[in-house]
Structure formats: C-alpha cells, structure tokens
Design a protein around this motif. Structure first.
Motif, mmCIF file in Angstrom:
data_model
loop_
_atom_site.group_PDB
_atom_site.id
_atom_site.type_symbol
_atom_site.label_atom_id
_atom_site.label_comp_id
_atom_site.label_asym_id
_atom_site.label_seq_id
_atom_site.Cartn_x
_atom_site.Cartn_y
_atom_site.Cartn_z
ATOM 1 N N ALA A 24 47.252 38.185 65.788
ATOM 2 C CA ALA A 24 47.241 37.229 66.896
ATOM 3 C C ALA A 24 47.357 35.806 66.363
ATOM 4 O O ALA A 24 46.939 35.494 65.240
ATOM 5 C CB ALA A 24 45.964 37.385 67.710
ATOM 6 N N ALA B 278 44.306 39.878 71.104
ATOM 7 C CA ALA B 278 45.492 40.337 70.377
ATOM 8 C C ALA B 278 46.379 41.202 71.261
ATOM 9 O O ALA B 278 47.614 41.089 71.231
ATOM 10 C CB ALA B 278 45.068 41.110 69.129
ATOM 11 N N THR C 188 48.281 39.127 73.883
ATOM 12 C CA THR C 188 49.199 38.115 73.335
ATOM 13 C C THR C 188 50.162 38.753 72.338
ATOM 14 O O THR C 188 51.324 38.989 72.649
ATOM 15 C CB THR C 188 48.407 36.972 72.677
ATOM 16 O OG1 THR C 188 47.548 37.503 71.658
ATOM 17 C CG2 THR C 188 47.570 36.224 73.700
ATOM 18 N N ALA C 189 49.673 39.083 71.154
ATOM 19 C CA ALA C 189 50.553 39.570 70.089
ATOM 20 C C ALA C 189 51.181 40.921 70.409
ATOM 21 O O ALA C 189 52.332 41.180 70.035
ATOM 22 C CB ALA C 189 49.768 39.654 68.778
#
Length: 431
Positions: free
Chosen positions: A201, A289, A292-293
């Motif tokens: 992230a 994470a 988002t990632a």
C-alpha cells in the motif's frame, strides 16, 4: 502469700482422696501428703517413657530462621545454597502441560488441499485430522505425525478433529518463505515469516471512502458476498479474515468456493489470522491495502469458521467486530454492521437480535449503519442508523452456497440468512 481459699473470689480447694482420708483419721496435712506419695509407690524406680521416633532437633544458638544457614557457619559461595531452600515447595508436581499432543500415524488421505483432511491412528483409535500443508508440509499415508487432540477430546462442534502439529517423517526440512521477515503466530512453536500486504500500500490518505461490511460470524460471509453481487454485478469485493474464530485461512472451504465463483476478489488474513492469499499485520492495514493497492471496491471483514464464546457480554469472538468496525471507521469507510439475528436459536440471548451484535452497537465510538431485512425492527442506540436491505431468500437457497448455520437449515432459521443477505444488499448500495 495468702492461701488460695483466703483470696477474694477464690474457689475452695478439693483435696486428694488420700489427703481427705488422712484428715479423717486425724493425721493432719503432712501425713496426708505421705499417703498420697504412697499411692504411687509402685512407679518408683521406673524411667520416664520416651516418645517414639527421632528426637526433635534443637536450633543452634543465635539461629534465627530455618531458611538461613546456621550461626557461625561460613557459606561456601562456590556451591549451591541448598540450606536456604531446604523448606521450599517442589512446584514441578503442580505444573500442567496445556498442549494435548499425541503421536500418531497417517492411515488415510481423505481430501487433498491446503487443509488436507486425514485419518490418523492414535493409540489404536482412528481419528479425523487436518494438516495445513503451508505450515507442516505435505503428508502421505504412513507418515509419523504429532497431532493436537484438544478440540476433538473436548467435543467442539466446529473443531471436532485433530490438527497436525508436526510431521516427523517429512516435515523437518522446511526453510520458510524467502525474504519474508514479519512473523505470524510470533513467539509460538508455529511462528513463521510472511510478507505483509501493508508494504504494497502507498501512503495513508484519509478518508479511504469505500464501504466495509462487518461480520460477527463466518457463516454470514457467503450470504453477504452473494447478495452484494446480485445488487451490483461485477463489484470487486475482498474479504479480510480477523480474529474471533478459526485463525488458519486455509480452513474455510467457503472462501475457496466464493473465489472460484468470482464473488470474492481476494482474501487477506489479518492480525493473528494467517494463511490467506495475503497476510496483514493489522486489520486496519488489511482494509487499507485491499481498498487501495489491491483494487477492491468494497470489503467484507469478519472471523474465520467457528467462534469463541463464554455466554458473557464481552467474552466472545463476535466482539472482534467492534475492533473491525473501529478500524473501518477510523479509515473513513462507510461501515455496515451485519447483524447476527436468529429465529431458530434455542438460546434466548441469540433470538431476534443477538446480544453479540447489540453489545457491539452499544460500544461503538462513532456512528455506523446496521442492515436489517424487511419487516424486522431492532432497537439500536441513537448513534446507529438502521438501513433496510433486500433479502432474496429463495434465490440464495437455490445458489448452492452453504445453507446451514449452527446445524440449522434455512427453513429452520430463516432470519439468520435474511439478515446476512440484507447486509450484502446494503454494502453494494453504498459502494
């Protein structure tokens, strides 16, 4: 000194019968004393009897306590000071080994996979067992293993099998994950290194602004994922496995089925949970994470199979939902509490809105949403907003996904499934 009879309040003395006899014959006090001595003449010359056993040792002069060395004895500091511990209790006999480990032999492989189902012979008894291959390696018939027998011996409903603790035949040459440096199950004999998903992230930017459905039971997961997909097909929803239930990510076959059907976009095991497609150090890190990632549009967070419980308000695995909800709220996520409700649970504390969910709602530090199915009314704190969600019970029943909870079917406990389906509908509506 005054005679006893002359003292104020003194009782009159009663003389010995021999003395009284002497006085009656006019012999006086001295003669009575002689008569009394004559009564014991047969014992003259006898030695006083001794008590059986060794004589009690007398303390040496100036010895103040038995736990200290005798007076005037110089202590040899090169030797163990045993005299100061001569009366200490032996605590070894009071020690209890909490791990119930037994040696056994694998006699059958019942199902392959990350959680391989086995039959193990333990002292002549054939017992079902699970082996987590990522931890203890591959297993074959004939392998000598060490199994933890605690859950089966206790008769736990969701954990009625033994767990392989070590494979003595082929599990002693593991090297761990290369370049991993963060420990899961740290400082236990099962500690192993992982690569935390938090490292994928980027910088933390608040608010994250995507919805999170918070579960209290693993059995709610397929309902929530299925209902969300019905409301918003193609929505990328990930699952974060938290504390409160089973910790191994490989134990749940439901997760694998949801992944195969495309109803889940990923699986991250957070905190003490381990063995997901990704591992996270914290629940907040897993949510951040994932949203988002990993590209999730929404997240479902809750415990693995099974649940801890003690019939108290705070001593149960469902309270992990409180920590999960606070993590989601702190990240600025729309947080949907999926309530545990029941129309078939024989325990009054779980009928209607379970005390597990009501306790979480009462302890929330920030406002959140709670999803309820049509026609159901629940009492919640003023800070909690009730949001009604659709519950297609017939559609879910025909989906082929798990349709039992605590041994009860959909027909026997329809409210449990309707409440979970409503949670998935509200989650998709907020995405």
């Amino acid at each position: 000194m005054r005679r006893r009879a002359d003292r104020p309040g003194a009782l009159p003395r009663v003389p010995h019968p021999a003395i009284r006899a002497g006085r009656d014959r006019g012999l006086g006090r001295a003669r009575g004393t002689a008569d009394r001595a004559a009564l014991h003449s047969h014992r003259r010359g006898e030695r006083r009897p001794r008590l059986p056993g060794p004589r009690a040792p007398l303390p040496e002069r100036r010895q103040r306590h038995r736990a200290k060395p005798p007076a005037r004895r110089a202590r040899d500091r090169r030797r163990t000071r045993d005299d100061a511990r001569r009366d200490a209790r032996d605590r070894r006999s009071q020690h209890v080994t909490r791990l119930a480990l037994r040696r056994g032999t694998v006699v059958a492989i019942d199902r392959d996979g990350a959680a391989t189902a086995l039959t193990v012979d333990v002292d002549g008894e054939r017992r079902p067992a699970i082996s987590y291959t990522d931890l203890t390696g591959l297993v074959e018939v004939g392998d000598e293993v060490i199994v933890n027998v605690a859950a089966r011996d206790l008769g736990l409903g969701s954990g009625g099998f033994d767990v392989v603790h070590a494979n003595l035949t082929r599990g002693l040459d593991g090297a761990g994950l290369p370049d991993a440096h963060v420990m899961k199950l740290n400082y236990t004999s099962l500690q192993h290194a992982v690569q935390p998903v938090e490292e994928q992230a980027g910088e933390l930017t608040l608010p994250v602004g995507r919805p999170v459905a918070v579960l209290g039971l693993h059995g709610q997961l397929p309902c929530v994922a299925w209902a969300a997909a019905q409301r918003r097909p193609g929505l990328r929803i990930g699952y974060v496995q938290t504390a409160g239930g089973a910790l191994p990510g490989a134990l749940s076959r439901t997760i694998g089925e949801l992944r195969d059907r495309g109803l889940l976009a990923g699986h991250v095991s957070a905190g003490p949970a381990y063995g997901g497609e990704e591992d996270a150090i914290t629940t907040a890190g897993a949510l951040h994470a994932g949203l988002t990632a990993l590209g999730w549009d929404a997240a479902i967070a809750g415990p693995g199979p099974g649940i801890l419980g003690s019939a108290t308000e705070l001593g149960h695995g469902g309270l992990a939902a409180l920590d999960t909800a606070h993590a989601a709220l702190a990240l600025g996520c729309t947080t949907v509490i999926v309530p545990r409700m029941s129309s078939g649970d024989p325990r009054p504390r779980h009928r209607g809105l379970s005390h597990h969910t009501s306790t979480v709602l009462e302890l929330l530090l920030r406002p959140a949403l709670v999803a309820v199915p049509p026609g159901e009314a629940v009492e919640v704190p003023d800070s909690v907003q009730v949001r009604q969600g659709q519950a297609d019970l017939d559609g879910y029943a025909g989906s082929g996904l798990p349709g039992r909870t605590m041994g009860r079917s959909i027909a026997e406990d329809d409210l449990f499934f309707r409440a979970a389906l409503a949670g998935g509908d509200v989650l998709a509506a907020e995405a």
